[in-house]
Scaffold this motif. Sequence first.
Motif, PDB file in Angstrom:
ATOM      1  N   ALA A  47       0.829  -1.210   0.000  1.00  0.00           N
ATOM      2  CA  ALA A  47       0.000   0.000   0.000  1.00  0.00           C
ATOM      3  C   ALA A  47       0.862   1.257   0.000  1.00  0.00           C
ATOM      4  N   ALA A  48       0.381   2.273  -0.725  1.00  0.00           N
ATOM      5  CA  ALA A  48       1.061   3.562  -0.758  1.00  0.00           C
ATOM      6  C   ALA A  48       0.024   4.675  -0.883  1.00  0.00           C
ATOM      7  N   GLY A  49       0.307   5.820  -0.316  1.00  0.00           N
ATOM      8  CA  GLY A  49      -0.575   6.976  -0.421  1.00  0.00           C
ATOM      9  C   GLY A  49      -0.058   7.948  -1.469  1.00  0.00           C
ATOM     10  N   VAL A  50      -0.965   8.520  -2.233  1.00  0.00           N
ATOM     11  CA  VAL A  50      -0.592   9.491  -3.270  1.00  0.00           C
ATOM     12  C   VAL A  50      -1.470  10.733  -3.103  1.00  0.00           C
ATOM     13  N   PRO A  51      -0.960  11.768  -2.431  1.00  0.00           N
ATOM     14  CA  PRO A  51      -1.757  12.976  -2.251  1.00  0.00           C
ATOM     15  C   PRO A  51      -1.761  13.846  -3.501  1.00  0.00           C
ATOM     16  N   GLY A  52      -2.899  14.466  -3.788  1.00  0.00           N
ATOM     17  CA  GLY A  52      -2.979  15.357  -4.947  1.00  0.00           C
ATOM     18  C   GLY A  52      -4.302  15.226  -5.668  1.00  0.00           C
ATOM     19  N   SER A  53      -4.586  16.204  -6.515  1.00  0.00           N
ATOM     20  CA  SER A  53      -5.834  16.205  -7.278  1.00  0.00           C
ATOM     21  C   SER A  53      -5.744  15.284  -8.478  1.00  0.00           C
TER      22      SER A  53
END
Length: 356
Positions: A123-129
Amino acid sequence: MAESESYPMNGGDGTYSYAKNSIYQRAVSNVAKDMVDEAIAEKLDVKSLTSNSNTLRIADLGCSVGPNTFITMQSVLEAVEKKYLSHGLASKVPEFQVFFNDHGTNDFNTLFASLPHDRKYFAAGVPGSFYGRLFPEFFLHFVHSSFALQWLSKLPEELLDKNSQAWNNKRIHYTSASEKVVNAYATQFTKDMKMFLNARAKEIVAGGMMVLLVPGCPDDIHHSQLSTALLFDFLGSKLMDMVNEGLVSEAQVDSFNLPVYFPSPMEMARLVEENGCFDIEIMELLDPRSNMNYAIDVHALIMHLRAGLEGIFTKHFGSEIVGEMFERTSQESAELSCLLDKSNKRNKLFVVLKHR
């Protein structure tokens, strides 16, 4: 990265949190589950997708805080794994990497604190629109987005201009507004969707798949017949009651509009075709109530609405006014229930696209 306004769902795990008040979104995903499984079984070419890599990369765009995103991602993984096994490719089943995307203001702490311990993926998080690029070129194999694309990247500016024909005074949405207001919303959605499709066209590999689940509007009905639109109108009427009682200024209501749009299948199909990078495998409207073996609890529905909208209302009106607005809405749940019974039920747009 695209510049976009952020409208996070209520974080944490408290009474009004999205984590505890997203059962209706889950019900829609459950209705769509068999269709997603079937699309993966029939349309996803797993042999070619991972021929040069032993990793299959999946992204959930607009994931919020769970638990719905975990349930959906596990379901997608199981369907892909089943596809490998059905083709006698047990030894070729890849490792899975799942990217959870949302705005940086999303409660990623709650999201990752509640990750399933028995998950079979990295699992990984990707912040942004997601209205701009988030990943390298030809990186993703499968993209999912549920109850996120209805949020516009920003509010059409003409809605707040008193000199514009699209000035939306005394209302908070386009439900009962003029065609000029509706067109302003539709124009902004068109711009946003073009950016979304352009970005995904670069990020998804050839043969990759994208599944979108969006609150929508049938081609042949007026948007005022939609249940969610009726809910928005009802909230707006409670605010106007408070204006009449001197609790809120009319100027405050006039300067607020919900940045949410419900596209029709015809609109969505046109935008996909104009983009030219995806084939439409499935596009249809679903009735989420078809999979429910219980009556809709209006009080629970109001809690669900509060979990998704409280933040944007509070930013503009303050927490005290917003708490009062939702309390008044709850007190008139019988009236609201009658309105919803008359609304259109087939209002969730399910789309499966395949990258050419």
